[in-house]
Design a protein around this motif. Structure first.
Motif, short mmCIF file in Angstrom:
data_model
loop_
_atom_site.label_atom_id
_atom_site.label_comp_id
_atom_site.label_asym_id
_atom_site.label_seq_id
_atom_site.Cartn_x
_atom_site.Cartn_y
_atom_site.Cartn_z
N PHE A 62 -58.11 66.27 61.96
CA PHE A 62 -58.71 67.46 61.36
C PHE A 62 -60.07 67.71 62.00
CE2 PHE A 62 -55.78 65.96 58.03
CZ PHE A 62 -55.10 67.15 57.74
N ALA A 63 -60.71 68.82 61.62
CA ALA A 63 -62.01 69.18 62.22
C ALA A 63 -63.07 68.13 61.96
CB ALA A 63 -62.47 70.54 61.69
N ASP A 64 -62.99 67.44 60.80
CA ASP A 64 -63.99 66.42 60.48
C ASP A 64 -63.68 65.06 61.08
OD1 ASP A 64 -61.83 65.63 58.98
OD2 ASP A 64 -62.83 65.78 57.03
N GLY A 65 -62.60 64.97 61.89
CA GLY A 65 -62.26 63.73 62.55
C GLY A 65 -61.24 62.89 61.80
N GLU A 66 -60.89 63.30 60.58
CA GLU A 66 -59.89 62.55 59.81
C GLU A 66 -58.54 62.60 60.50
OE1 GLU A 66 -57.54 62.79 55.49
OE2 GLU A 66 -59.23 64.14 55.92
N HIS A 67 -57.85 61.45 60.53
CA HIS A 67 -56.54 61.38 61.20
C HIS A 67 -55.53 62.30 60.51
CE1 HIS A 67 -53.23 59.84 63.49
NE2 HIS A 67 -52.59 59.45 62.40
N TYR A 68 -54.74 62.99 61.31
CA TYR A 68 -53.77 63.97 60.83
C TYR A 68 -52.37 63.40 61.07
CZ TYR A 68 -52.14 68.80 59.86
OH TYR A 68 -51.56 69.91 59.31
N GLU A 69 -51.73 62.89 60.02
CA GLU A 69 -50.39 62.35 60.15
C GLU A 69 -49.40 63.47 60.48
OE1 GLU A 69 -49.26 59.36 60.11
OE2 GLU A 69 -51.01 58.22 59.42
N HIS A 70 -48.51 63.18 61.45
CA HIS A 70 -47.58 64.23 61.85
C HIS A 70 -46.63 64.61 60.73
CE1 HIS A 70 -44.89 60.76 62.41
NE2 HIS A 70 -43.90 61.63 62.34
N THR A 71 -46.46 63.71 59.76
CA THR A 71 -45.58 64.01 58.64
C THR A 71 -46.14 65.11 57.75
OG1 THR A 71 -46.62 62.19 57.42
CG2 THR A 71 -44.57 61.70 58.60
N ARG A 72 -47.44 65.35 57.87
CA ARG A 72 -48.08 66.40 57.08
C ARG A 72 -48.19 67.70 57.87
NH1 ARG A 72 -53.65 63.63 55.69
NH2 ARG A 72 -54.03 65.66 54.67
N CYS A 73 -47.78 67.70 59.13
CA CYS A 73 -48.02 68.82 60.02
C CYS A 73 -47.02 69.95 59.77
CB CYS A 73 -47.91 68.34 61.47
SG CYS A 73 -48.12 69.67 62.66
N PRO A 74 -47.50 71.19 59.59
CA PRO A 74 -46.60 72.34 59.37
C PRO A 74 -45.69 72.62 60.56
CG PRO A 74 -48.84 72.85 58.65
CD PRO A 74 -48.91 71.57 59.41
N ILE A 75 -46.10 72.20 61.76
CA ILE A 75 -45.26 72.43 62.94
C ILE A 75 -43.98 71.61 62.82
CG2 ILE A 75 -45.11 72.10 65.45
CD1 ILE A 75 -48.14 72.65 65.54
N TYR A 76 -44.13 70.36 62.41
CA TYR A 76 -42.95 69.51 62.18
C TYR A 76 -42.12 70.04 61.02
CZ TYR A 76 -44.26 65.78 65.42
OH TYR A 76 -44.54 65.04 66.54
N ALA A 77 -42.83 70.57 59.99
CA ALA A 77 -42.13 71.05 58.81
C ALA A 77 -41.16 72.17 59.16
CB ALA A 77 -43.13 71.52 57.76
N ALA A 78 -41.52 72.98 60.19
CA ALA A 78 -40.70 74.14 60.54
C ALA A 78 -39.28 73.72 60.94
CB ALA A 78 -41.36 74.93 61.67
N PHE A 79 -39.14 72.60 61.68
CA PHE A 79 -37.78 72.23 62.09
C PHE A 79 -37.19 71.18 61.14
CE2 PHE A 79 -40.71 70.15 65.17
CZ PHE A 79 -40.58 68.83 64.79
N LYS A 80 -37.79 71.07 59.96
CA LYS A 80 -37.20 70.25 58.91
C LYS A 80 -36.74 71.09 57.74
CE LYS A 80 -39.70 66.00 60.05
NZ LYS A 80 -40.66 64.97 59.59
#
Length: 509
Positions: free
Chosen positions: A92-110
């Motif tokens: 994220f912008a503040d440097g916090e790790h962004y798990e791919h399981t939370r990513c809307p891009i992945y959500a689209a093909f799920k």
């Protein structure tokens, strides 16, 4: 074979072969139009100004257009076959790790839904980030199965900068609005009637004081106005401000004797929220409100010793801290102070800091008492009569020669303020056009047996008898609506100081 739903996305993004998916092979000899369409779509994708890339169900990049690669600082071949989330969407912008399981891009093909996001960042190869808006659109195969997604994104840095600038501009408007509202709490009428040219009187003593104002007003020098209570020291302060280069800014006033010592610091320097009981919001002090203008410190001799050092710092360095705050605030303020006390004597008595006295006493102006400018009493009286006639809605006549002589002979320990009060009392008592000035004078507690008009006593004796008579009239009550301070139009602390100086004690009567 059933036609793949991916065909619905060909014209918007790219044919499946460009994305790395092979739901259906297009044969040129059987479908030459489709083959031509693929070449055309590829050209469109490569020329598009927005970033576009495709991922399969594992999140591996299968296509990226030149604009998209340029935005994230990679060459297209450095992205192909790599997990796009790991390269450009990992935090994220503040440097916090962004798990791919939370990513809307992945959500689209799920979940098969189109996901639009407006408040995230992509990361460049050099480790910097930029704000993006992106849309992740699912891609389906011939059998309707989800096989990946196409992502279109744009750099919205400029829009965010414009929005931030707009927010800052609106915040500045709010700050200015707040400053104006706070100034209005303190400011009295700032009109031309306060200019030096409108001071009433042509006596030589007043002329000398006005000349001093004209000399110092164009400078930024600190001014100390000296004079008895009621001589009009504030009017001189306003004239100095009106004739200065700061006249377009505020003139802020504080009477140092009008507030308890516990509140003066907050009034002068402001306070932060929670700095003391009742401080529910941050508040600017008078010095901040006067930034760019002038501050008038009336009764400066009443300022507590513990605050004199802080005032000295503002005079010397132009810096202050709000009560309860740690931030150093710079101000550009001209200081005009006034007192009816002998500051030099207070310095000798240890009641006033000598360094502050020297800072304030850069350019002293002595305002003459009314008894030293008796030639001005007729003009002042006429001015007050005209003003009261309008305010009270009465037609008031001129003061008779006999009454005017009585006004001139009276010593006026309360100076111009006392004269104004006498004329107002006479205007209220008037039943026709005649002003009963003698009755108004006789109504004053200090008038005992007409001694005030004999002229046989010293000024100090007159003042002592005047104050003592008022105290006796109020049963020695100093404060309150019926106290001596209210009748004499003095602050209670000022009255106590005068009593001490004149040796007035209840047990001495």
């Amino acid at each position: 074979m059933r036609r793949s739903s991916v065909g619905r996305h060909r014209r918007a993004f790219a044919p499946p072969t460009f994305l790395g998916f092979k739901p259906r092979v297009v044969e040129p000899e059987r479908d030459g139009g489709a083959h031509a369409l693929g070449r055309r779509d590829e050209l469109i994708l490569r020329c598009a100004g927005e970033g576009i890339y495709g991922v399969d169900r594992e999140g591996i990049t299968t296509f990226v257009n030149p604009a998209g690669a340029a935005m994230v600082g990679y060459r297209p071949e450095e992205l192909m076959g790599k997990l796009s989330h790991v390269l450009i969407h990992h935090s994220f912008a503040d440097g916090e790790h962004y798990e791919h399981t939370r990513c809307p891009i992945y959500a689209a093909f799920k979940d098969g839904a189109v996901h639009t996001v407006r408040d995230e960042v992509f990361w460049r190869k050099d480790g910097t980030s930029f704000p993006v808006e992106y849309v992740s659109t699912p891609i389906r195969g011939d059998e309707g199965e989800l096989i990946g997604a196409v992502v279109t994104f744009r750099d919205v840095t400029e829009r965010h900068e414009r929005e931030a600038a707009l927010r800052e501009a609106l915040a500045e408007v709010e700050r200015l609005k707040e400053k104006l509202q706070e100034e209005n709490e303190y400011l009295r009428d700032e009109i031309s009637g306060h200019a030096l040219s409108n001071m009433i009187g042509d006596s030589a003593s007043l002329g000398r004081a006005k000349h001093r104002v004209e000399q110092v007003a164009p400078t930024d020098a600190t001014v100390l106005i000296l004079g008895e209570t009621g001589v009009g020291k504030e009017l001189f302060a306003r004239a100095i401000h009106d004739l200065s280069g700061r006249r377009e800014h505020a003139l802020i006033k504080l009477n140092c004797a009008a507030l308890p010592s516990t509140l003066i610091e907050s009034e002068l320097f402001g306070h932060e929220k929670g700095s003391f009981t009742g401080a529910t919001t941050r508040r600017k002090g008078r010095f901040e409100l006067a930034d760019g203008g002038t501050i008038f410190l009336d009764e400066v001799g009443e300022l507590p010793l513990e605050l004199q050092a802080k005032l000295l710092r503002v005079l010397q360095e132009g810096e202050l801290e709000r009560l309860g705050g740690a931030e150093t605030i710079s101000v550009d303020v001209r200081v005009v102070a006034a007192t009816n006390r002998d500051l030099a004597a207070m310095v000798r008595a240890g009641e006033f800091r000598d360094d502050l006295y020297y800072r304030l006493n850069v350019f002293p102006i002595d305002v003459p008492p009314l008894r030293e400018r008796t030639d001005d009493i007729p003009a002042l009286t006429e001015h007050f009569v005209q003003r009261l006639s309008s305010r009270l809605g009465k037609v008031l006549g001129d003061v008779s020669p006999a009454c005017m002589e009585a006004l001139v002979r009276y010593p006026w320990p309360g100076n111009i303020r006392e004269l104004e009060n006498v004329i107002e009392r006479a205007a209220i008592l008037a039943v026709d056009r005649t002003l009963p000035v003698s009755d108004a004078l006789d109504a004053r507690p200090a008038e005992v047996g007409g001694e005030a008009e004999t002229g046989s006593r010293t000024l100090e004796e007159v003042e002592r008898r005047h104050i003592q008579s008022v105290l006796e009239h109020t049963s020695w009550r100093i404060e309150g609506d019926k106290g001596a301070a209210r009748i004499l139009d003095l602050h209670p602390n000022t009255l106590r100081s005068r009593m001490k100086k004149l040796g007035i004690r209840r047990d001495a009567t």
